[in-house]
Design an enzyme around this catalytic site. Structure first.
Site, PDB file in Angstrom:
ATOM      1  CG  HIS A   1       2.031   2.526   1.624  1.00 52.07           C
ATOM      2  ND1 HIS A   1       2.660   3.706   1.358  1.00 52.07           N
ATOM      3  CD2 HIS A   1       0.852   2.858   2.181  1.00 52.07           C
ATOM      4  CE1 HIS A   1       1.895   4.724   1.731  1.00 52.07           C
ATOM      5  NE2 HIS A   1       0.806   4.241   2.240  1.00 52.07           N
TER       6      HIS A   1
ATOM      7  CG  ASN B   1      -4.083   4.341   6.980  1.00 51.26           C
ATOM      8  OD1 ASN B   1      -4.759   4.706   7.941  1.00 51.26           O
ATOM      9  ND2 ASN B   1      -3.912   5.097   5.904  1.00 51.26           N
TER      10      ASN B   1
ATOM     11  CB  SER C   1       0.340  -4.794   6.583  1.00 54.30           C
ATOM     12  OG  SER C   1      -1.004  -4.529   6.298  1.00 54.30           O
TER      13      SER C   1
ATOM     14  CG  ASP D   1      -5.960   5.930   2.423  1.00 56.35           C
ATOM     15  OD1 ASP D   1      -5.401   6.877   3.002  1.00 56.35           O
ATOM     16  OD2 ASP D   1      -5.483   4.759   2.392  1.00 56.35           O
TER      17      ASP D   1
HETATM   18  P1  13P Z   1      -0.658  -1.668   4.140  1.00 56.97           P
HETATM   19  O1  13P Z   1      -1.402  -2.264   2.988  1.00 56.97           O
HETATM   20  O2  13P Z   1       0.813  -1.767   3.998  1.00 56.97           O
HETATM   21  O3  13P Z   1      -1.165  -2.182   5.449  1.00 56.97           O
HETATM   22  O4  13P Z   1      -0.939  -0.090   4.119  1.00 56.97           O
HETATM   23  C1  13P Z   1      -2.236   0.402   4.033  1.00 56.97           C
HETATM   24  C2  13P Z   1      -2.213   1.879   3.928  1.00 56.97           C
HETATM   25  O5  13P Z   1      -1.333   2.549   4.424  1.00 56.97           O
HETATM   26  C3  13P Z   1      -3.319   2.531   3.198  1.00 56.97           C
HETATM   27  O6  13P Z   1      -3.220   3.907   3.199  1.00 56.97           O
END
Ligand code: 13P
Length: 276
Positions: A174, A225, A205, A82
């Site tokens: 994020h 994600n 999230s 990622d």
């Molecule tokens: P969150 O931690 O906000 O859920 O995002 C994860 C992400 O996008 C990792 O690439």
């Protein structure tokens, strides 16, 4: 052998009108928890090693760990790098057995982002490895602000890079510890009108689970994600263990309960996005 590429998972999710969870892995306990949750749900997942994870643990450890879990699972599991920002990081991921890489050129001018992403596709495609790219910029809670993806940029990026999946910025952010209702459906629809690529939303999230489910069914968002939401379950578990055993100092005693806590949190995410 259940190890899969991101492309295979996204094709299946597209055919089934649902989405897959891209789960942020920071260590053994969460990786194991996610693989167990995927098996329990009977749904594929993407295990993701982001920059923090790669700084903490060498790829030579993460690659075999991810592949071991993917090969043991009863459901397809993709092993994904990622937010790589260089071709070299992607090459290293491929060399260590990852089946998918995200090249994140989203902080670059569009032409440079396209050239970098294209160079990764040229290395990954012959190796049978999927590539996710990002156009527009997904910001960070308390950090750099987002730049929404424009349909024109998305169309050009999709046509000129050859990526398997396109991460976009349409109100997702994020590291949000609370859900927000920030997804701009008009902006999403405008991007869907100019490309047939499966779309990815980072910052899962911060997106309400009901909205995630709706987007996976009524739109072309095929991977969410999710990291922060599951790390919150990890933190709650550690705090609860230490509250119960204030003198505990043993790593395994403190971390073992986090496996079940993260498995439950991941199971909720996976089931919500899966079919049914
Ligand atoms: P969150 O931690 O906000 O859920 O995002 C994860 C992400 O996008 C990792 O690439």
């Amino acid at each position: 052998m259940t190890i899969a590429t991101l492309r295979q998972l996204l094709d299946a999710a597209t055919a089934g009108h649902h989405a897959v969870a891209g789960l942020v892995v920071l260590g053994w306990e969460d990786a194991l928890a996610f693989a167990e949750a995927a098996d329990e749900a009977g749904q594929p997942i993407v295990l993701q090693a982001g920059p923090g994870s790669r700084r903490h643990t060498p790829l030579a450890v993460l690659g075999p760990m991810f592949r071991h879990l993917a090969e043991q699972a009863r459901v397809p599991v993709a092993c994904h790098i990622d937010h790589a920002t260089t071709l070299e990081e992607c090459r290293a991921g491929i060399d260590h057995g990852f089946t998918s890489v995200m090249i994140d050129g989203s902080a670059l001018p569009l032409d440079e982002n396209i050239a970098l992403t294209r160079s990764v596709v040229e290395v990954a495609a012959p190796a049978g490895v999927s590539v996710e790219g990002e156009v527009g910029f997904v910001g960070y809670a308390g950090g750099r602000a987002s730049a929404f993806t424009t349909p024109a940029d998305a169309a050009r990026f999709a046509a000129e890079t050859g990526v398997d999946a396109l991460a976009i910025s349409v109100g997702n952010v994020h590291l949000q510890t609370e859900t927000s209702d920030g997804i701009d459906l008009d902006a999403l629809g405008a991007i869907e009108a100019v490309t047939t690529l499966p779309l990815v939303l980072h910052g899962g999230s911060g997106i309400d689970p009901a909205v995630r489910r709706m987007l996976s069914r009524q739109h072309r968002v095929k991977k969410f994600n999710v990291g922060t939401e599951i790390r919150q379950a990890f933190g709650a578990s550690v705090r609860a263990t230490l509250a119960r055993h204030p003198h505990s100092f043993d790593r395994l005693e403190i971390l073992r309960p986090t496996i079940a806590a993260q498995r439950e949190a991941a199971l909720r995410v996976i089931r919500n996005l899966g079919p049914g």
